[in-house]
Design a protein around this motif. Sequence first.
Motif, PDB file in Angstrom:
ATOM      1  N   UNK A  46       0.924  -1.001  -0.079  1.00  0.00           N
ATOM      2  CA  UNK A  46       0.051   0.020   0.132  1.00  0.00           C
ATOM      3  C   UNK A  46       0.758   1.198   0.078  1.00  0.00           C
ATOM      4  N   UNK A  47       0.691   2.127  -0.788  1.00  0.00           N
ATOM      5  CA  UNK A  47       1.130   3.431  -0.910  1.00  0.00           C
ATOM      6  C   UNK A  47       0.541   4.551   0.273  1.00  0.00           C
ATOM      7  N   UNK A  48       1.408   5.212   0.885  1.00  0.00           N
ATOM      8  CA  UNK A  48       0.983   6.222   1.902  1.00  0.00           C
ATOM      9  C   UNK A  48       1.314   7.539   1.252  1.00  0.00           C
ATOM     10  N   UNK A  49       0.433   8.093   1.406  1.00  0.00           N
ATOM     11  CA  UNK A  49       0.250   9.639   0.408  1.00  0.00           C
ATOM     12  C   UNK A  49       0.722   9.515  -0.760  1.00  0.00           C
ATOM     13  N   UNK A  50       1.703  10.354  -1.195  1.00  0.00           N
ATOM     14  CA  UNK A  50       2.012  10.493  -2.868  1.00  0.00           C
ATOM     15  C   UNK A  50       2.772   8.963  -3.191  1.00  0.00           C
ATOM     16  N   UNK A  51       3.125   8.183  -2.189  1.00  0.00           N
ATOM     17  CA  UNK A  51       3.732   7.005  -2.504  1.00  0.00           C
ATOM     18  C   UNK A  51       5.245   7.167  -2.467  1.00  0.00           C
ATOM     19  N   UNK A  52       5.713   8.364  -2.286  1.00  0.00           N
ATOM     20  CA  UNK A  52       7.396   8.266  -2.361  1.00  0.00           C
ATOM     21  C   UNK A  52       8.001   7.731  -1.090  1.00  0.00           C
ATOM     22  N   UNK A  53       7.269   7.764   0.038  1.00  0.00           N
ATOM     23  CA  UNK A  53       7.931   6.960   1.307  1.00  0.00           C
ATOM     24  C   UNK A  53       7.931   5.589   1.340  1.00  0.00           C
ATOM     25  N   UNK A  54       7.980   5.106   2.523  1.00  0.00           N
ATOM     26  CA  UNK A  54       7.993   3.809   2.663  1.00  0.00           C
ATOM     27  C   UNK A  54       6.491   3.333   2.629  1.00  0.00           C
ATOM     28  N   UNK A  55       6.630   1.976   2.211  1.00  0.00           N
ATOM     29  CA  UNK A  55       5.058   1.003   1.913  1.00  0.00           C
ATOM     30  C   UNK A  55       4.864   0.476   3.183  1.00  0.00           C
ATOM     31  N   UNK A  56       3.279   0.128   3.283  1.00  0.00           N
ATOM     32  CA  UNK A  56       3.053  -0.823   4.071  1.00  0.00           C
ATOM     33  C   UNK A  56       2.786  -2.279   3.263  1.00  0.00           C
TER      34      UNK A  56
END
Length: 136
Positions: A46-56
Amino acid sequence: DFLRIDHVGIAVADLDGAVKFYAETFGMHCVHEETNEDQGVREAMLAVGDGSGPRLQLLAPLRPDSAIAKFLDRAGPGLQQLAYTVADVEATTAALRARGLRVLYDTPRRGTAGSRINFVHPKDAGGVLVELVEPA
Ligand code: V0V
């Protein structure tokens, strides 16, 4: 060397139900789904926010003898692992072993999206299952 946090892994019993919960409750969407027979999991990234950071990473067991099934039996659903991106999984494994840590596999195995992975035993890392991820 550890470059960044790659993903945080959460054990769930029902993958589709968990994906729906994260979408409806937290507005996170699934960007990748895959079955990994070797690890005995069905997983969703899963992407968090814009997906630029770590994922779940939501992890559901494929079979009762898998690591995720054992984790669910013992601890119930919840945080199962913390994964770091590394440039070279073999070099990182060798460096950690030289510091006396148990790294689980002699040869890296296949992880999400063709990555190469290994794990540090949680008992050697302060109670946290640490995954090393060398992206494809
Ligand atoms: C077990 N323990 C944990 C733990 N799993 N502690 C923290 N976090 C975890 N996830 C503790 C447990 O409570 C016991 O503590 C002790 O470790 C038991 O150790 P053990 O008898 O050596 O082993 P098991 O049978 O409990 O298995 C634990 C390990 C296993 C870590 C060896 O789960 C494993 O092989 N994991 C690596 C593979 C994996 O997790 N695959 C699923 C994700 P007490 O009670 O003795 O104090 S697949 C994935 O991430 C992919 C595909 C990807 O990212 O690409």
